[in-house]
Design a protein around this motif. Structure first.
Motif, PDB file in Angstrom:
ATOM      1  N   GLN A   1       0.822  -1.202   0.000  1.00 32.91           N
ATOM      2  CA  GLN A   1       0.000   0.000   0.000  1.00 32.91           C
ATOM      3  C   GLN A   1       0.858   1.255   0.000  1.00 32.91           C
ATOM      4  OE1 GLN A   1      -2.591   0.662   3.519  1.00 32.91           O
ATOM      5  NE2 GLN A   1      -4.282   0.256   2.106  1.00 32.91           N
TER       6      GLN A   1
ATOM      7  N   ASN B   1       3.872   0.643 -17.073  1.00 32.93           N
ATOM      8  CA  ASN B   1       3.701   0.271 -15.672  1.00 32.93           C
ATOM      9  C   ASN B   1       4.394   1.333 -14.825  1.00 32.93           C
ATOM     10  OD1 ASN B   1       4.356  -0.919 -13.027  1.00 32.93           O
ATOM     11  ND2 ASN B   1       3.569  -2.823 -13.881  1.00 32.93           N
TER      12      ASN B   1
ATOM     13  N   ARG C   1       4.174   1.467 -11.323  1.00 35.94           N
ATOM     14  CA  ARG C   1       4.147   1.053  -9.919  1.00 35.94           C
ATOM     15  C   ARG C   1       5.272   1.709  -9.120  1.00 35.94           C
ATOM     16  NH1 ARG C   1       2.236  -3.306  -6.880  1.00 35.94           N
ATOM     17  NH2 ARG C   1       3.552  -3.983  -5.152  1.00 35.94           N
TER      18      ARG C   1
ATOM     19  N   SER D   1       4.779   6.019  -9.075  1.00 35.53           N
ATOM     20  CA  SER D   1       3.351   6.341  -9.124  1.00 35.53           C
ATOM     21  C   SER D   1       3.038   7.796  -8.785  1.00 35.53           C
ATOM     22  CB  SER D   1       2.567   5.408  -8.199  1.00 35.53           C
ATOM     23  OG  SER D   1       3.018   5.520  -6.860  1.00 35.53           O
TER      24      SER D   1
ATOM     25  N   GLU E   1      -0.619   1.506 -15.866  1.00 36.86           N
ATOM     26  CA  GLU E   1      -1.002   0.305 -15.133  1.00 36.86           C
ATOM     27  C   GLU E   1      -0.277   0.181 -13.799  1.00 36.86           C
ATOM     28  OE1 GLU E   1      -2.057  -2.531 -18.984  1.00 36.86           O
ATOM     29  OE2 GLU E   1      -0.104  -2.782 -17.980  1.00 36.86           O
ATOM     30  N   ASP E   2      -0.857  -0.649 -12.920  1.00 41.74           N
ATOM     31  CA  ASP E   2      -0.261  -1.043 -11.636  1.00 41.74           C
ATOM     32  C   ASP E   2      -0.066   0.153 -10.705  1.00 41.74           C
ATOM     33  OD1 ASP E   2       0.628  -2.848  -9.788  1.00 41.74           O
ATOM     34  OD2 ASP E   2       2.487  -3.371 -10.829  1.00 41.74           O
TER      35      ASP E   2
ATOM     36  N   ALA F   1      -2.540   1.059  -8.199  1.00 39.84           N
ATOM     37  CA  ALA F   1      -3.631   1.008  -7.226  1.00 39.84           C
ATOM     38  C   ALA F   1      -3.330   1.862  -6.002  1.00 39.84           C
ATOM     39  CB  ALA F   1      -3.894  -0.435  -6.800  1.00 39.84           C
ATOM     40  N   ASN F   2      -2.052   1.969  -5.635  1.00 40.43           N
ATOM     41  CA  ASN F   2      -1.707   2.730  -4.429  1.00 40.43           C
ATOM     42  C   ASN F   2      -2.006   4.214  -4.569  1.00 40.43           C
ATOM     43  OD1 ASN F   2       0.594   2.923  -6.272  1.00 40.43           O
ATOM     44  ND2 ASN F   2       1.668   3.908  -4.579  1.00 40.43           N
TER      45      ASN F   2
ATOM     46  N   ARG G   1      -4.723   5.411  -5.200  1.00 41.37           N
ATOM     47  CA  ARG G   1      -6.083   5.634  -4.687  1.00 41.37           C
ATOM     48  C   ARG G   1      -6.086   5.988  -3.201  1.00 41.37           C
ATOM     49  NH1 ARG G   1     -10.090   4.578  -8.146  1.00 41.37           N
ATOM     50  NH2 ARG G   1      -9.791   3.173  -9.926  1.00 41.37           N
TER      51      ARG G   1
ATOM     52  N   ASP H   1      -8.026  10.106  -4.064  1.00 47.17           N
ATOM     53  CA  ASP H   1      -7.990   9.001  -5.020  1.00 47.17           C
ATOM     54  C   ASP H   1      -7.546   9.597  -6.349  1.00 47.17           C
ATOM     55  OD1 ASP H   1      -8.582   7.108  -6.999  1.00 47.17           O
ATOM     56  OD2 ASP H   1     -10.259   6.273  -5.856  1.00 47.17           O
TER      57      ASP H   1
ATOM     58  N   ASP I   1      -6.630  -0.634 -10.833  1.00 48.43           N
ATOM     59  CA  ASP I   1      -5.243  -0.176 -10.735  1.00 48.43           C
ATOM     60  C   ASP I   1      -4.727   0.402 -12.050  1.00 48.43           C
ATOM     61  OD1 ASP I   1      -5.041  -2.459 -12.260  1.00 48.43           O
ATOM     62  OD2 ASP I   1      -3.310  -3.286 -11.162  1.00 48.43           O
ATOM     63  N   TRP I   2      -5.633   0.873 -12.913  1.00 45.74           N
ATOM     64  CA  TRP I   2      -5.185   1.409 -14.198  1.00 45.74           C
ATOM     65  C   TRP I   2      -6.092   2.531 -14.672  1.00 45.74           C
ATOM     66  CZ3 TRP I   2      -8.781   1.089 -18.119  1.00 45.74           C
ATOM     67  CH2 TRP I   2      -9.784   0.120 -17.975  1.00 45.74           C
TER      68      TRP I   2
END
Length: 415
Positions: free
Chosen positions: A154, A296, A298, A301, A321-322, A324-325, A327, A332, A353-354
């Protein structure tokens, strides 16, 4: 070519403040970031009893390896996630009772994995209203150390806080991580800890997990120069890639930089921008067009909103992509970016997550809903360079990381 003097890194400044407070002796931080977040961190240290002297271009912190000078304190962490996560961890290594609270925005952001880890180490920690959220009280009695397992999927800040705690424990820490987001921020932490004398190693497990072992060395004060903020630089780099004839150089941020968010320029290179990363500077130049791509993000981010705001001007869809964190940041950010782009007439699709943004011509006038998030304002300032009529419902929230952003961004682009 425009040369931009970007303020110091927020991430590096926050870590340096923790490490300086924990070190034996007086540390001098050169060119730290002065913003609401970092000022809040410094004020939190003072509330705990640490000596912090702030000059214009240098801060001087007298460390206390034994923990806070005060045996009781009430600390307000403002909006700062690093403040809200790092200071309770630092205080846990001392002896006393310390209460921490934060803004309504920060109260919504999670602390649960960090709280669980600290309790595993024997820390007496109580959440007042909602489990895993501020406000919280730490009844500190020092920390023996030991082994624990952490899910940092997270936020990497949970792992960073515990890693920095390790040298202050009596026996050291062994932290096994089952999931990790924004890994480059952990690499910043490790490099900085070593600069203050810590010894930490990493062992990768056979099934993808890893264990960090931190020795109980303590820290030694030093003089530490804070490099420019790579996340903040992303807005200026994106603007250079977008505008015909655009070119921006950021000195002090190059191949030797600690911050992983500098990898945002690799995304711009893939989109068609001309990028030059030298040892001590980075330059981005427009080539007149931008390509769509799937990427990506991640590990970078925090720069997702920058790319989302730039994406409509590409010649094909941009799929991120990737992330989600994002949010569980100040807002968000996935939904905030989608909401504002749709209001500008852009076709956008999102998932857990995208986000996928289709080419189009943003049209105003539109007031951007910032949700009090500095990164939403600074990202859509890039969109505004090619979209007349964009305004912001809370332009002042940039004070969190860059109080002078609007003036600097306007000056860089003739506004």
């Amino acid at each position: 070519m425009t040369v931009i003097d970007i303020p110091g890194s927020k991430s590096v400044t926050a870590r340096a403040l923790f490490l300086a407070a924990a070190a034996r002796g007086t540390t001098t931080l050169l060119k730290p970031l002065r913003s609401d977040d970092t000022e809040g961190f410094a004020e939190g240290l003072k509330a705990l009893g640490y000596e912090v002297r702030q000059d214009e271009d240098a801060w001087h912190i007298t460390g206390r390896p034994e923990g806070p000078a005060h045996d009781t304190a009430d600390v307000y962490c403002r909006d700062g996630a690093t403040t809200a996560r790092f200071l309770p961890t630092l205080a846990a290594a001392g002896h006393g009772t310390y209460r921490f609270d934060a803004s309504a925005q920060m109260r919504r952001r999670p602390l649960g994995p960090l709280s669980t880890a600290l309790r595993t180490l024997g820390v007496d920690l109580t959440h007042e209203d909602r489990e895993g959220h501020h406000p919280l009280t730490v009844a500190a009695r020092g920390i023996k150390g030991g082994a624990l397992t952490l899910d940092a999927g997270q936020s990497s800040q949970y792992l960073t806080a515990l890693l920095m705690l390790g040298p202050l424990t009596a026996e050291g820490l062994a932290i096994t991580v089952t999931d990790l987001v924004s890994e480059p921020y952990v690499e910043i932490t490790l490099a900085m800890m070593r600069s203050f004398g810590a010894r930490v190693t990493r062992e990768d497990g056979p099934e993808g997990g890893r264990t960090y072992t931190v020795e109980p060395t303590g820290y030694t004060a030093t003089t530490y120069a804070v490099e420019p903020d790579a996340s903040t630089s992303s807005y200026f780099f994106a603007a250079a890639a977008l505008l015909p004839g655009g070119e921006v150089t950021v000195p002090g941020l190059g191949a030797n930089a600690l911050q992983g968010d500098l990898a945002f320029v690799d995304v711009l290179r893939r989109m068609g921008a001309d990028v030059r990363v030298e040892d001590d500077r980075t330059t981005v130049r427009s080539t007149g067009s931008l390509r769509g791509l799937t990427v990506n993000m991640r590990d970078i981010s925090d720069t997702m909103p920058t790319l989302a705001a730039l994406a409509p001007f590409a010649d094909g869809p941009v799929r991120i992509e990737d992330v989600a964190n994002t949010r569980v940041k100040e807002c968000d950010r996935l939904d905030a970016c989608a909401e504002n782009l749709r209001r500008l007439g852009i076709e956008v699709h999102t998932g857990p997550d995208w986000i996928e943004i289709h080419p189009g011509t943003p049209t105003g006038p539109v007031e951007i809903a910032t949700h009090g998030d500095h990164r939403i304002v600074m990202s859509f300032a890039v969109t505004a360079l090619r979209t007349p009529g964009i305004s912001f419902d809370d332009p002042g929230c940039v004070r969190k990381t860059f109080p002078g952003f609007h003036a600097a961004f306007g000056a860089a682009h003739g506004r």
